[in-house]
Design a protein around this motif. Sequence first.
Motif, PDB file in Angstrom:
ATOM      1  N   PHE A  65       0.832  -1.204   0.000  1.00 36.75           N
ATOM      2  CA  PHE A  65       0.000   0.000   0.000  1.00 36.75           C
ATOM      3  C   PHE A  65       0.868   1.255   0.000  1.00 36.75           C
ATOM      4  O   PHE A  65       0.533   2.252  -0.652  1.00 36.75           O
ATOM      5  N   TYR A  66       1.980   1.216   0.726  1.00 38.56           N
ATOM      6  CA  TYR A  66       2.867   2.381   0.794  1.00 38.56           C
ATOM      7  C   TYR A  66       3.600   2.593  -0.526  1.00 38.56           C
ATOM      8  O   TYR A  66       3.664   3.711  -1.050  1.00 38.56           O
ATOM      9  N   VAL A  67       4.137   1.512  -1.085  1.00 33.52           N
ATOM     10  CA  VAL A  67       4.950   1.620  -2.304  1.00 33.52           C
ATOM     11  C   VAL A  67       4.110   2.083  -3.490  1.00 33.52           C
ATOM     12  O   VAL A  67       4.571   2.880  -4.316  1.00 33.52           O
ATOM     13  N   THR A  68       2.883   1.583  -3.580  1.00 28.59           N
ATOM     14  CA  THR A  68       2.042   1.929  -4.721  1.00 28.59           C
ATOM     15  C   THR A  68       1.401   3.305  -4.595  1.00 28.59           C
ATOM     16  O   THR A  68       0.685   3.739  -5.511  1.00 28.59           O
ATOM     17  N   PRO A  72      -4.029   8.380   1.336  1.00 32.99           N
ATOM     18  CA  PRO A  72      -3.797   8.367   2.789  1.00 32.99           C
ATOM     19  C   PRO A  72      -4.901   7.656   3.564  1.00 32.99           C
ATOM     20  O   PRO A  72      -4.627   6.947   4.535  1.00 32.99           O
ATOM     21  N   LEU A  73      -6.158   7.824   3.136  1.00 34.75           N
ATOM     22  CA  LEU A  73      -7.270   7.170   3.818  1.00 34.75           C
ATOM     23  C   LEU A  73      -7.148   5.652   3.694  1.00 34.75           C
ATOM     24  O   LEU A  73      -7.317   4.921   4.683  1.00 34.75           O
ATOM     25  N   ALA A  74      -6.857   5.166   2.470  1.00 41.73           N
ATOM     26  CA  ALA A  74      -6.709   3.726   2.265  1.00 41.73           C
ATOM     27  C   ALA A  74      -5.550   3.178   3.085  1.00 41.73           C
ATOM     28  O   ALA A  74      -5.639   2.083   3.652  1.00 41.73           O
ATOM     29  N   GLN A  75      -4.460   3.936   3.159  1.00 40.70           N
ATOM     30  CA  GLN A  75      -3.316   3.481   3.950  1.00 40.70           C
ATOM     31  C   GLN A  75      -3.662   3.431   5.432  1.00 40.70           C
ATOM     32  O   GLN A  75      -3.298   2.476   6.134  1.00 40.70           O
ATOM     33  N   ARG A  76      -4.385   4.439   5.930  1.00 40.69           N
ATOM     34  CA  ARG A  76      -4.749   4.440   7.353  1.00 40.69           C
ATOM     35  C   ARG A  76      -5.683   3.280   7.682  1.00 40.69           C
ATOM     36  O   ARG A  76      -5.510   2.597   8.700  1.00 40.69           O
ATOM     37  N   VAL A  77      -6.673   3.056   6.812  1.00 40.65           N
ATOM     38  CA  VAL A  77      -7.602   1.947   7.040  1.00 40.65           C
ATOM     39  C   VAL A  77      -6.859   0.620   7.009  1.00 40.65           C
ATOM     40  O   VAL A  77      -7.075  -0.257   7.857  1.00 40.65           O
ATOM     41  N   SER A  78      -5.969   0.465   6.034  1.00 40.02           N
ATOM     42  CA  SER A  78      -5.224  -0.794   5.931  1.00 40.02           C
ATOM     43  C   SER A  78      -4.343  -1.011   7.148  1.00 40.02           C
ATOM     44  O   SER A  78      -4.248  -2.133   7.665  1.00 40.02           O
ATOM     45  N   TRP A  79      -3.718   0.057   7.641  1.00 38.49           N
ATOM     46  CA  TRP A  79      -2.855  -0.085   8.818  1.00 38.49           C
ATOM     47  C   TRP A  79      -3.673  -0.496  10.042  1.00 38.49           C
ATOM     48  O   TRP A  79      -3.234  -1.330  10.842  1.00 38.49           O
ATOM     49  N   VAL A  80      -4.865   0.087  10.207  1.00 35.22           N
ATOM     50  CA  VAL A  80      -5.708  -0.275  11.349  1.00 35.22           C
ATOM     51  C   VAL A  80      -6.129  -1.742  11.252  1.00 35.22           C
ATOM     52  O   VAL A  80      -6.009  -2.512  12.223  1.00 35.22           O
TER      53      VAL A  80
END
Length: 236
Positions: A65-68, A72-80
């Motif tokens: 998710f970070y590399v692609t 920011p919302l998708a990254q935060r949701v994925s991290w949670v």
Amino acid sequence: MTGMPSAQGGVEASPSERLWSRRAIGYAIVLALLIASYGLCALQPSTDPSPWAFLFMLATVAVVFYVTGASPLAQRVSWVVLSVAGAAAIVAAALGADGPLLAVPLSAASMVALLVAPWVIIAHQVTRRGLDLEALLAAITAYILVGMFFAFVYNLMSQISPTPLFGEDSPESLGNQLFFSFTALTTTGYGNLVPAGPGGQAVAVAEAITGQLFLITAVARIMRGASARRSTPPVA
């Protein structure tokens, strides 16, 4: 030496810097995490997934998710979501949970994580042009993720099915499921492991077709990028 002045007054990147871009390094990290995940899964003597391999898979998805460059919302949701799943796996392993109580959720969660990651990579790569190390590493990474996804499809089937996936005479383990998955994906077909039931056979056929379609589209993507780069006129 980091670069040479360009004609436009900026600094032109050196060949090594162009080769190892930030995203290329990111895909290399994802590939290393995948290799570690594969090794931990292959060492499993039974069909029960390893919680530690699951943590490596979660880290792989997070890096993808970070590399692609996901929003920011998708990254935060994925991290949670990934953090909660990882914490649950650690707690379950610490409490000594085993059997279907732990194996089925781990297998299903691994399958979902390994399904999301290649789609994110493909969605990012189709918007790019140019043949470079990033495109090559992205294609290899997505291909391995697809093979591991199908391995956990077989694993989940074996967890919930009363009969062994490969029949009574074949050893049943996550390592064998991984091995069979990649022989099906590449259509190698050694024949030492064969799904005994129609469900496993149908998944194997679907994986073989997916593998061939992926290779066709990946090669087309790389050739399109190479053609686009050659046809781009040099800047005067």
